[in-house]
Design an enzyme around this catalytic site. Structure first.
Site, PDB file in Angstrom:
ATOM      1  CE  LYS A 196      -3.508   2.371   2.753  1.00 58.99           C
ATOM      2  NZ  LYS A 196      -4.515   2.238   3.810  1.00 58.99           N
ATOM      3  CE  LYS A 250      -6.091   2.036  -0.209  1.00 59.68           C
ATOM      4  NZ  LYS A 250      -6.420   2.197   1.175  1.00 59.68           N
TER       5      LYS A 250
HETATM    6  C1  PBG Z   1      -7.031   3.168   5.957  1.00 58.76           C
HETATM    7  C2  PBG Z   1      -7.545   3.135   4.562  1.00 58.76           C
HETATM    8  C3  PBG Z   1      -7.491   4.155   3.613  1.00 58.76           C
HETATM    9  C4  PBG Z   1      -8.123   3.674   2.477  1.00 58.76           C
HETATM   10  C5  PBG Z   1      -8.543   2.381   2.751  1.00 58.76           C
HETATM   11  N1  PBG Z   1      -8.171   2.057   4.038  1.00 58.76           N
HETATM   12  C6  PBG Z   1      -6.988   5.537   3.757  1.00 58.76           C
HETATM   13  C7  PBG Z   1      -5.568   5.796   3.995  1.00 58.76           C
HETATM   14  O1  PBG Z   1      -4.720   4.900   3.995  1.00 58.76           O
HETATM   15  O2  PBG Z   1      -5.271   6.962   4.195  1.00 58.76           O
HETATM   16  C8  PBG Z   1      -8.299   4.435   1.195  1.00 58.76           C
HETATM   17  C9  PBG Z   1      -9.293   3.886   0.240  1.00 58.76           C
HETATM   18  C10 PBG Z   1      -9.632   4.795  -0.877  1.00 58.76           C
HETATM   19  O3  PBG Z   1      -9.036   5.847  -1.114  1.00 58.76           O
HETATM   20  O4  PBG Z   1     -10.581   4.438  -1.599  1.00 58.76           O
HETATM   21  N2  PBG Z   1      -8.034   2.753   6.870  1.00 58.76           N
END
Ligand code: PBG
Length: 326
Positions: A196, A250
């Site tokens: 991520k 991601k």
């Molecule tokens: C963290 C989380 C995020 C997203 C999913 N889980 C936000 C982040 O890491 O700041 C983002 C998902 C999206 O942008 O669609 N709980």
């Protein structure tokens, strides 16, 4: 004249094209991210995610039933609590909003719908970070792990078939696996957000869950640097070794190289998250009439499959299921 090789032969008719298509897309490969908010009277629109809402418990149940009817493979829940605190207690409170929603969906569908819970603290902390803070204000990796394990157990107990840790703490998958096993949940699946990146594309999501990182901070101290490709594979391998059943890349479109790497390097199912900013870009351009929104959505999500994803988390899940089902 030299003989011409003619790849166009296979493109002549729609029937031929379908026959030889490499990548396929089925509603069953899609997971719909859904937001459920505590203490709402009516669903609330999210302006930067047209078509998506913060759900009430009732509207969530209706939406999940509709997605199931259309053959969407699963849903993943994000909670918007009424109160936030320094330690994100709403994430592991048995009466926290996601746990309440999980119990409702379990009553409605049993094991017929794959219900997943995002597992993180950021929606529940008043400082907006994914873990608890040390006295110097940095995110304390090891102090966060037991809280993740607690959240996983609360989610499993409430009926989550899959827990999905998204906080990018080192060792989180191992801590969660042990916590689940010790609490008697050896069958709860872990879908790890293994790979991520710290991305500008999460902006609309933060509006959706009312998250603002304290002091204008960011997540670069725990999420990955987008200049790095090899590190993506390393993170995924570590998570598989710790017990991840599914790993994830991601965001999606800007990381198709990383996705293709993971497809070669690990043999567990691979997910990709087409995130809020990716959805918002398509919606915004389509609203202006600059692109054909549904066509671009289909192209993008199919490309994510072509790059190697088995499953795709996307805000287009419902729309695509409608298009694919007709
Ligand atoms: C963290 C989380 C995020 C997203 C999913 N889980 C936000 C982040 O890491 O700041 C983002 C998902 C999206 O942008 O669609 N709980």
């Amino acid at each position: 004249m030299f003989p011409i090789d003619r790849p166009r032969r296979l493109r002549r008719t729609a029937a031929l094209r379908r026959l030889v298509a490499e990548a396929t897309l089925d509603p069953g490969d899609l997971i719909a991210p859904l937001f459920v908010a505590e203490g709402l009277d009516a669903p609330r629109a999210i302006s930067s995610l047209p078509g998506q809402v913060q759900h009430t418990l009732d509207s969530l149940r209706t939406e999940v039933a509709e997605l199931a009817r259309r053959g969407v493979g699963g849903v993943i829940l994000f909670g918007v609590p009424a109160q936030k605190d320094a330690v994100g207690s709403g994430a592991y409170d048995p009466d926290g909003i996601v746990q309440v929603a999980l119990r409702a969906l379990r009553d409605d569908h049993g094991d017929d719908v794959v219900v997943m819970a995002d597992l993180c603290l950021d929606e529940y902390t008043d400082h907006g970070h994914c873990g608890v803070l040390a006295t110097d204000g940095s995110v304390d990796n090891d102090a966060t792990l037991p809280l993740y394990a607690r959240a996983a157990v609360a989610q499993a107990r409430a009926g989550a078939a899959v827990v999905a840790p998204s906080g990018m703490m080192d060792g989180q998958v191992g801590a969660i696996r042990s916590g689940l096993d010790e609490a008697g949940f050896p069958d709860t699946v872990i879908m790890s957000y293994s790979t991520k990146y710290a991305s500008g594309l999460y902006g609309p999501f933060r509006e959706a869950v009312d998250v603002e990182i304290a002091g204008g901070g960011d997540r670069r101290g725990y999420q990955q640097d987008y200049r790095n490709r090899r590190e993506g594979t390393r993170e995924a391998r570590l998570d598989v070794a710790e017990g991840a059943d599914i790993v994830m890349v991601k965001p999606a479109m800007t990381y198709l190289d990383v996705l293709a790497d993971l497809r070669r390097e690990v043999d567990v199912p691979l997910a990709a998250y087409h995130v809020s900013g990716e959805y918002a870009m398509v919606k915004a351009a389509a609203e202006r009439g600059w692109i054909d929104g549904p066509a671009v959505a289909l192209e993008q999500i199919t490309a994510v499959r072509r790059a190697g994803a088995d499953l795709v988390l996307t805000y287009f899940a419902r729309e695509l299921a409608e298009v694919l089902g007709s």
